[in-house]
Write a protein that holds these residues in place. Structure first.
Motif, PDB file in Angstrom:
ATOM      1  N   PHE A 160       0.833  -1.198   0.000  1.00 44.92           N
ATOM      2  CA  PHE A 160       0.000   0.000   0.000  1.00 44.92           C
ATOM      3  C   PHE A 160       0.874   1.257   0.000  1.00 44.92           C
ATOM      4  O   PHE A 160       0.649   2.199  -0.771  1.00 44.92           O
ATOM      5  N   LEU A 161       1.900   1.269   0.855  1.00 44.08           N
ATOM      6  CA  LEU A 161       2.746   2.457   0.954  1.00 44.08           C
ATOM      7  C   LEU A 161       3.547   2.712  -0.314  1.00 44.08           C
ATOM      8  O   LEU A 161       4.003   3.836  -0.546  1.00 44.08           O
ATOM      9  N   ALA A 162       3.735   1.693  -1.135  1.00 46.89           N
ATOM     10  CA  ALA A 162       4.468   1.855  -2.389  1.00 46.89           C
ATOM     11  C   ALA A 162       3.591   2.448  -3.500  1.00 46.89           C
ATOM     12  O   ALA A 162       4.105   2.806  -4.566  1.00 46.89           O
ATOM     13  N   ARG A 163       2.287   2.568  -3.275  1.00 45.78           N
ATOM     14  CA  ARG A 163       1.395   3.111  -4.293  1.00 45.78           C
ATOM     15  C   ARG A 163       1.694   4.581  -4.562  1.00 45.78           C
ATOM     16  O   ARG A 163       2.058   5.321  -3.641  1.00 45.78           O
ATOM     17  N   PHE A 204      -4.791  12.256   9.074  1.00 40.42           N
ATOM     18  CA  PHE A 204      -3.868  11.111   9.011  1.00 40.42           C
ATOM     19  C   PHE A 204      -4.485   9.840   9.594  1.00 40.42           C
ATOM     20  O   PHE A 204      -3.823   9.059  10.285  1.00 40.42           O
ATOM     21  N   ALA A 205      -5.761   9.635   9.264  1.00 48.45           N
ATOM     22  CA  ALA A 205      -6.502   8.520   9.866  1.00 48.45           C
ATOM     23  C   ALA A 205      -5.878   7.162   9.549  1.00 48.45           C
ATOM     24  O   ALA A 205      -6.014   6.218  10.341  1.00 48.45           O
ATOM     25  N   ARG A 206      -5.207   7.037   8.418  1.00 52.95           N
ATOM     26  CA  ARG A 206      -4.581   5.749   8.088  1.00 52.95           C
ATOM     27  C   ARG A 206      -3.211   5.578   8.735  1.00 52.95           C
ATOM     28  O   ARG A 206      -2.660   4.466   8.726  1.00 52.95           O
ATOM     29  N   LEU A 207      -2.650   6.661   9.267  1.00 48.54           N
ATOM     30  CA  LEU A 207      -1.320   6.572   9.874  1.00 48.54           C
ATOM     31  C   LEU A 207      -1.355   6.226  11.353  1.00 48.54           C
ATOM     32  O   LEU A 207      -0.508   5.466  11.832  1.00 48.54           O
ATOM     33  N   GLN A 261       5.374  12.181   0.939  1.00 47.60           N
ATOM     34  CA  GLN A 261       5.773  11.554  -0.315  1.00 47.60           C
ATOM     35  C   GLN A 261       7.163  10.938  -0.224  1.00 47.60           C
ATOM     36  O   GLN A 261       7.406   9.832  -0.725  1.00 47.60           O
ATOM     37  N   GLY A 262       8.088  11.645   0.428  1.00 45.36           N
ATOM     38  CA  GLY A 262       9.439  11.118   0.549  1.00 45.36           C
ATOM     39  C   GLY A 262       9.487   9.826   1.347  1.00 45.36           C
ATOM     40  O   GLY A 262      10.124   8.851   0.942  1.00 45.36           O
ATOM     41  N   GLY A 263       8.795   9.807   2.487  1.00 41.77           N
ATOM     42  CA  GLY A 263       8.792   8.604   3.302  1.00 41.77           C
ATOM     43  C   GLY A 263       8.186   7.422   2.566  1.00 41.77           C
ATOM     44  O   GLY A 263       8.701   6.295   2.634  1.00 41.77           O
ATOM     45  N   CYS A 264       7.103   7.645   1.829  1.00 38.12           N
ATOM     46  CA  CYS A 264       6.483   6.559   1.074  1.00 38.12           C
ATOM     47  C   CYS A 264       7.386   6.092  -0.065  1.00 38.12           C
ATOM     48  O   CYS A 264       7.335   4.910  -0.459  1.00 38.12           O
ATOM     49  N   ALA A 265       8.216   6.989  -0.591  1.00 37.02           N
ATOM     50  CA  ALA A 265       9.096   6.617  -1.701  1.00 37.02           C
ATOM     51  C   ALA A 265      10.107   5.553  -1.299  1.00 37.02           C
ATOM     52  O   ALA A 265      10.594   4.814  -2.154  1.00 37.02           O
ATOM     53  N   TYR A 266      10.435   5.444  -0.010  1.00 37.27           N
ATOM     54  CA  TYR A 266      11.323   4.365   0.430  1.00 37.27           C
ATOM     55  C   TYR A 266      10.713   3.007   0.085  1.00 37.27           C
ATOM     56  O   TYR A 266      11.412   2.078  -0.321  1.00 37.27           O
ATOM     57  N   TYR A 267       9.413   2.886   0.259  1.00 35.47           N
ATOM     58  CA  TYR A 267       8.729   1.625  -0.033  1.00 35.47           C
ATOM     59  C   TYR A 267       8.625   1.398  -1.546  1.00 35.47           C
ATOM     60  O   TYR A 267       8.796   0.269  -2.026  1.00 35.47           O
ATOM     61  N   ALA A 268       8.336   2.456  -2.282  1.00 29.72           N
ATOM     62  CA  ALA A 268       8.229   2.327  -3.729  1.00 29.72           C
ATOM     63  C   ALA A 268       9.570   1.969  -4.365  1.00 29.72           C
ATOM     64  O   ALA A 268       9.622   1.255  -5.373  1.00 29.72           O
ATOM     65  N   ALA A 269      10.664   2.447  -3.780  1.00 25.95           N
ATOM     66  CA  ALA A 269      11.990   2.225  -4.356  1.00 25.95           C
ATOM     67  C   ALA A 269      12.578   0.870  -4.006  1.00 25.95           C
ATOM     68  O   ALA A 269      13.516   0.409  -4.660  1.00 25.95           O
ATOM     69  N   PRO A 286       6.272  -7.861   0.002  1.00 25.05           N
ATOM     70  CA  PRO A 286       5.613  -9.150  -0.218  1.00 25.05           C
ATOM     71  C   PRO A 286       5.252  -9.336  -1.685  1.00 25.05           C
ATOM     72  O   PRO A 286       4.801  -8.393  -2.344  1.00 25.05           O
ATOM     73  N   PRO A 287       5.443 -10.529  -2.222  1.00 23.32           N
ATOM     74  CA  PRO A 287       5.048 -10.791  -3.611  1.00 23.32           C
ATOM     75  C   PRO A 287       3.538 -10.651  -3.786  1.00 23.32           C
ATOM     76  O   PRO A 287       2.763 -10.937  -2.886  1.00 23.32           O
ATOM     77  N   THR A 288       3.144 -10.198  -4.973  1.00 25.45           N
ATOM     78  CA  THR A 288       1.736 -10.146  -5.355  1.00 25.45           C
ATOM     79  C   THR A 288       1.598 -10.761  -6.747  1.00 25.45           C
ATOM     80  O   THR A 288       2.583 -11.088  -7.401  1.00 25.45           O
ATOM     81  N   ALA A 289       0.365 -10.871  -7.214  1.00 29.04           N
ATOM     82  CA  ALA A 289       0.147 -11.412  -8.553  1.00 29.04           C
ATOM     83  C   ALA A 289       0.779 -10.533  -9.628  1.00 29.04           C
ATOM     84  O   ALA A 289       1.157 -11.016 -10.698  1.00 29.04           O
ATOM     85  N   GLN A 290       0.894  -9.240  -9.336  1.00 31.75           N
ATOM     86  CA  GLN A 290       1.436  -8.307 -10.324  1.00 31.75           C
ATOM     87  C   GLN A 290       2.926  -8.018 -10.137  1.00 31.75           C
ATOM     88  O   GLN A 290       3.579  -7.489 -11.033  1.00 31.75           O
TER      89      GLN A 290
END
Length: 309
Positions: free
Chosen positions: A161-164, A176-179, A213-221, A226-230
């Motif tokens: 999710f954080l990599a989205r 920040f209800a999801r945080l 955005q910067g903190g989430c970019a750690y996950y995207a990078a 976890p593996p997913t179908a995609q």
């Protein structure tokens, strides 16, 4: 007393920093994780700056992408190589007037800071005399568990999710209800070790309002997800053993109540760390610095007091 300053690095990145202790003393460097910031270390900065606790110069930067530090827009800027470039330049700058220029007395790190610390210790061991890791998995054991363990895959599902691309926007919605559940699902606001009071919430809001955005970019990078179908995620990662071996004396402190990082991540860690000491805190979770600052300080102090390597 905590000092704050912005430190421009030669390659164009500026890190906002917090520090305590007299210049010219041996350096302890503290690295935070997500969704935190350098302020979480304030108690330990002041503790280890005291003469009775070693009289260190203690420095905690806000990592690239956090608080007032530089936050490049492109995801590639948050891969390991540029992040380690920040740390190498930071260490060079803050150790110049220390007794050992170019070398930390100890690197102390948690969560994403710990991921970077593992990499730095393996690739550039001459930059630190000791390493202390708090609830941050070694890349080899993390890749193993993400690939083979359904329990770890479920515990780490939030990483996808954080990599989205829209994760930062979604996290900022509704105060920040999801945080907040990152903390409250591990009893941050309830029980005997509750620490998330109104004042602490305000400190986190002040950081998060500067951008996520910067903190989430750690996950995207990072491919360690976890593996997913995609996306094969960690299943596609091959980590050469010799690239992740740590030879500096290492202390690992692990809160056993961490629901994101189960204790199985410690299995086989000795295969990758030559001089390893593991200490567990049964009543602590992932947020052990907030929950049990005194036991953490005591374990770190004992580790630092050992005969120098």
């Amino acid at each position: 007393m905590i000092q704050t300053f912005d430190l421009p690095l030669p390659h164009g990145i500026t890190l906002s920093c917090r520090a305590s202790g007299e210049p010219g003393r041996p350096i302890l460097l503290f690295l935070h994780g997500f969704p935190e910031a350098a302020f979480v270390w304030d108690g330990l900065l002041d503790h280890f700056a005291q003469t009775a606790q070693g009289g260190y110069r203690c420095v905690a930067p806000n990592l690239r992408g956090f608080e007032r530090s530089s936050a490049p827009a492109e995801v590639a800027a948050y891969r390991v190589k540029p992040l380690l470039q920040d740390l190498r330049a930071l260490i060079d700058a803050i150790t110049q007037d220390s007794p050992s220029p170019g070398q930390l007395a100890c690197l102390v790190a948690h969560d994403w800071g710990g991921a970077l610390a593992w990499a730095l210790a393996a690739q550039h061991p001459g930059l630190l005399r000791r390493l202390a890791i708090l609830n941050a998995p070694h890349p080899a054991t993390f890749a193993r568990e993400l690939t083979r363990s359904p329990a770890q895959q479920a515990s780490s599902a939030y990483m996808n999710f954080l990599a989205r691309p829209d994760a930062a926007e979604l996290l900022a919605e509704n105060d920040f209800a999801r945080l907040w559940p990152f903390f409250t699902q591990m009893a941050a606001d309830s029980g005997p070790a509750a620490w998330l009071d109104a004042a602490t919430r305000d400190r986190y809001r002040a950081v998060w309002r500067r951008g996520l955005q910067g903190g989430c970019a750690y996950y995207a990078a990072s491919p360690l997800r976890p593996p997913t179908a995609q996306d094969a995620g960690a299943a596609a990662v091959q980590i050469p053993h010799d690239k992740v071996v740590v030879k500096v004396p290492t202390l690992v402190i692990w809160g056993l109540g961490d629901i994101a990082l189960p204790v199985a991540l410690l299995d086989g860690l000795g295969d990758f760390v030559h001089d390893l000491r593991i200490e567990t805190l049964p009543e602590a979770t992932h947020w052990l610095v907030h929950e049990q600052p005194q036991p953490v300080a005591a374990l770190l102090g004992d580790f630092l007091a050992q005969s120098p390597p």
